[in-house]
Design a protein around this motif. Structure first.
Motif, PDB file in Angstrom:
ATOM      1  N   SER A  14      23.080  39.764  49.273  1.00  0.00           N
ATOM      2  CA  SER A  14      21.640  39.988  49.408  1.00  0.00           C
ATOM      3  C   SER A  14      21.012  40.613  48.160  1.00  0.00           C
ATOM      4  O   SER A  14      19.983  40.145  47.656  1.00  0.00           O
ATOM      5  CB  SER A  14      21.348  40.855  50.634  1.00  0.00           C
ATOM      6  N   ARG A  15      21.628  41.662  47.628  1.00  0.00           N
ATOM      7  CA  ARG A  15      21.078  42.320  46.435  1.00  0.00           C
ATOM      8  C   ARG A  15      21.185  41.395  45.214  1.00  0.00           C
ATOM      9  O   ARG A  15      20.320  41.408  44.337  1.00  0.00           O
ATOM     10  CB  ARG A  15      21.810  43.635  46.171  1.00  0.00           C
ATOM     11  N   ILE A  16      22.259  40.592  45.179  1.00  0.00           N
ATOM     12  CA  ILE A  16      22.430  39.644  44.074  1.00  0.00           C
ATOM     13  C   ILE A  16      21.302  38.627  44.081  1.00  0.00           C
ATOM     14  O   ILE A  16      20.714  38.314  43.037  1.00  0.00           O
ATOM     15  CB  ILE A  16      23.803  38.942  44.186  1.00  0.00           C
ATOM     16  N   ILE A  17      20.968  38.091  45.263  1.00  0.00           N
ATOM     17  CA  ILE A  17      19.896  37.110  45.392  1.00  0.00           C
ATOM     18  C   ILE A  17      18.560  37.694  44.938  1.00  0.00           C
ATOM     19  O   ILE A  17      17.801  37.060  44.198  1.00  0.00           O
ATOM     20  CB  ILE A  17      19.793  36.616  46.858  1.00  0.00           C
ATOM     21  N   LYS A  18      18.282  38.903  45.371  1.00  0.00           N
ATOM     22  CA  LYS A  18      17.003  39.542  45.035  1.00  0.00           C
ATOM     23  C   LYS A  18      16.900  39.836  43.540  1.00  0.00           C
ATOM     24  O   LYS A  18      15.873  39.569  42.911  1.00  0.00           O
ATOM     25  CB  LYS A  18      16.840  40.836  45.844  1.00  0.00           C
ATOM     26  N   LEU A  30      29.063  44.629  40.506  1.00  0.00           N
ATOM     27  CA  LEU A  30      27.900  43.809  40.169  1.00  0.00           C
ATOM     28  C   LEU A  30      26.660  44.238  40.944  1.00  0.00           C
ATOM     29  O   LEU A  30      25.608  44.547  40.355  1.00  0.00           O
ATOM     30  CB  LEU A  30      28.212  42.335  40.450  1.00  0.00           C
ATOM     31  N   SER A  31      26.764  44.273  42.267  1.00  0.00           N
ATOM     32  CA  SER A  31      25.595  44.514  43.103  1.00  0.00           C
ATOM     33  C   SER A  31      25.137  45.979  43.098  1.00  0.00           C
ATOM     34  O   SER A  31      23.993  46.285  42.779  1.00  0.00           O
ATOM     35  CB  SER A  31      25.892  44.065  44.537  1.00  0.00           C
ATOM     36  N   ILE A  32      26.042  46.871  43.437  1.00  0.00           N
ATOM     37  CA  ILE A  32      25.657  48.279  43.585  1.00  0.00           C
ATOM     38  C   ILE A  32      25.464  48.971  42.236  1.00  0.00           C
ATOM     39  O   ILE A  32      24.437  49.644  42.011  1.00  0.00           O
ATOM     40  CB  ILE A  32      26.707  49.034  44.426  1.00  0.00           C
ATOM     41  N   LEU A  33      26.412  48.824  41.324  1.00  0.00           N
ATOM     42  CA  LEU A  33      26.342  49.555  40.055  1.00  0.00           C
ATOM     43  C   LEU A  33      25.463  48.856  39.009  1.00  0.00           C
ATOM     44  O   LEU A  33      24.436  49.402  38.582  1.00  0.00           O
ATOM     45  CB  LEU A  33      27.754  49.767  39.503  1.00  0.00           C
ATOM     46  N   TRP A  34      25.847  47.650  38.580  1.00  0.00           N
ATOM     47  CA  TRP A  34      25.174  46.986  37.474  1.00  0.00           C
ATOM     48  C   TRP A  34      23.734  46.601  37.828  1.00  0.00           C
ATOM     49  O   TRP A  34      22.807  46.864  37.054  1.00  0.00           O
ATOM     50  CB  TRP A  34      25.975  45.786  37.032  1.00  0.00           C
ATOM     51  N   PHE A  35      23.521  46.000  38.984  1.00  0.00           N
ATOM     52  CA  PHE A  35      22.178  45.571  39.346  1.00  0.00           C
ATOM     53  C   PHE A  35      21.262  46.756  39.653  1.00  0.00           C
ATOM     54  O   PHE A  35      20.055  46.695  39.423  1.00  0.00           O
ATOM     55  CB  PHE A  35      22.218  44.607  40.530  1.00  0.00           C
ATOM     56  N   SER A  36      21.819  47.840  40.170  1.00  0.00           N
ATOM     57  CA  SER A  36      21.015  49.054  40.376  1.00  0.00           C
ATOM     58  C   SER A  36      20.574  49.620  39.030  1.00  0.00           C
ATOM     59  O   SER A  36      19.437  50.077  38.873  1.00  0.00           O
ATOM     60  CB  SER A  36      21.828  50.110  41.139  1.00  0.00           C
TER      61      SER A  36
END
Length: 265
Positions: A134-138, A38-44
């Motif tokens: 942190s990346r999820i929140i942003k 979720l955070s590293i792959l999809w949100f990036s």
């Protein structure tokens, strides 16, 4: 792990041991999924492809909601918890309002966000230091609990776009058999942004993942979460006087409404 916890686990039933294993498996799986997929792959990927911040946040929130729904399905299938929602049709109709709930367990935000594909949350700024979230929140555009001069414009923009904001006015998980103390943040946002409030009651029997309780303290019976979408408070009923006084009155009313959940436990 203290001696008391070790002694307690030595007396666990087979079902408790199973739920202990399943809980650990579920949290590890969700942690890896949340950080890597979720955070590293999809949100990036979202940051690269979707340049519009508002559109990106909406997609991120829908992704989080689906992830929470999958996580809940897994731990329910494994027999860790059970849950039911009452009055979901009310939430589907709600727009441009605050969703205010009591906060008995660590899973409260997971349960509520799983049924709201578009849901902005008011979160603690300290969570930005957490590598898992942190990346999820942003990316999701969640509101950081800080200065009111920064919070109110962001809340107003969300509400103007027919969004919903989830707030736990206790600020932290409640302590069983202790008086409920609400902060005035939810009341101030509702009054200053002229937003109605939808009340949500969360009941968990037996208590699990409460404040200061270790995740490996497994109750004798699996926890059952009963989530009821309650009354809607019309903000105009409280905005007929000075904002400071109105915030006190509204906070007192919210406390009385949410305490009914504890009284019924």
């Amino acid at each position: 792990m203290d001696i008391k916890s070790v002694t307690k686990k030595n007396s666990y039933t087979f079902n408790q041991w199973w739920r202990l294993f399943a809980t650990a498996f579920g949290f590890v799986l969700f942690g890896i999924y949340g950080l890597v997929i979720l955070s590293i792959l999809w949100f990036s990927l979202l940051r690269l492809l979707i340049w519009n911040k508002n559109q990106r946040s909406i997609i991120a929130q829908k992704s989080i909601s689906l992830s929470f729904k999958l996580f809940l399905w897994i731990i329910k299938f494994l027999g860790v918890i059970d849950y039911q929602f009452n009055g979901l049709e009310k939430l589907k109709q709600d727009k441009s309002c605050l969703i205010v709930a009591n906060h008995p367990s660590l899973l409260d935000v997971v349960l509520l966000a799983s049924i709201m594909p578009r849901c902005d949350c008011l979160v603690k700024g300290a969570l930005l230091k957490n590598i898992f979230v942190s990346r999820i929140i942003k990316t999701a555009g969640y509101i950081l609990n800080g200065e009111s001069s920064q919070i109110l414009p962001q809340c107003q923009q969300i509400l103007d776009n027919q969004g919903k904001i989830l707030i736990f006015p206790e600020g932290t998980r409640s302590v069983p058999n202790q008086p409920m103390i609400l902060q005035r943040g939810a009341a101030n946002i509702a009054l200053r942004c002229h937003a109605n409030i939808r009340i949500v009651h969360i009941e968990c029997k037996p208590t699990w993942l409460i404040k200061e309780q270790k995740w490996y303290d497994i109750p004798v019976k699996k926890a059952f979460f009963n989530i009821t979408i309650g009354e809607k408070i019309t903000i105009s009923d409280f905005s007929d006087q000075n904002t400071t006084i109105a915030a006190r009155r509204l906070t007192k009313y919210l406390t009385s409404v949410l305490e009914k959940t504890n009284e019924n436990k």
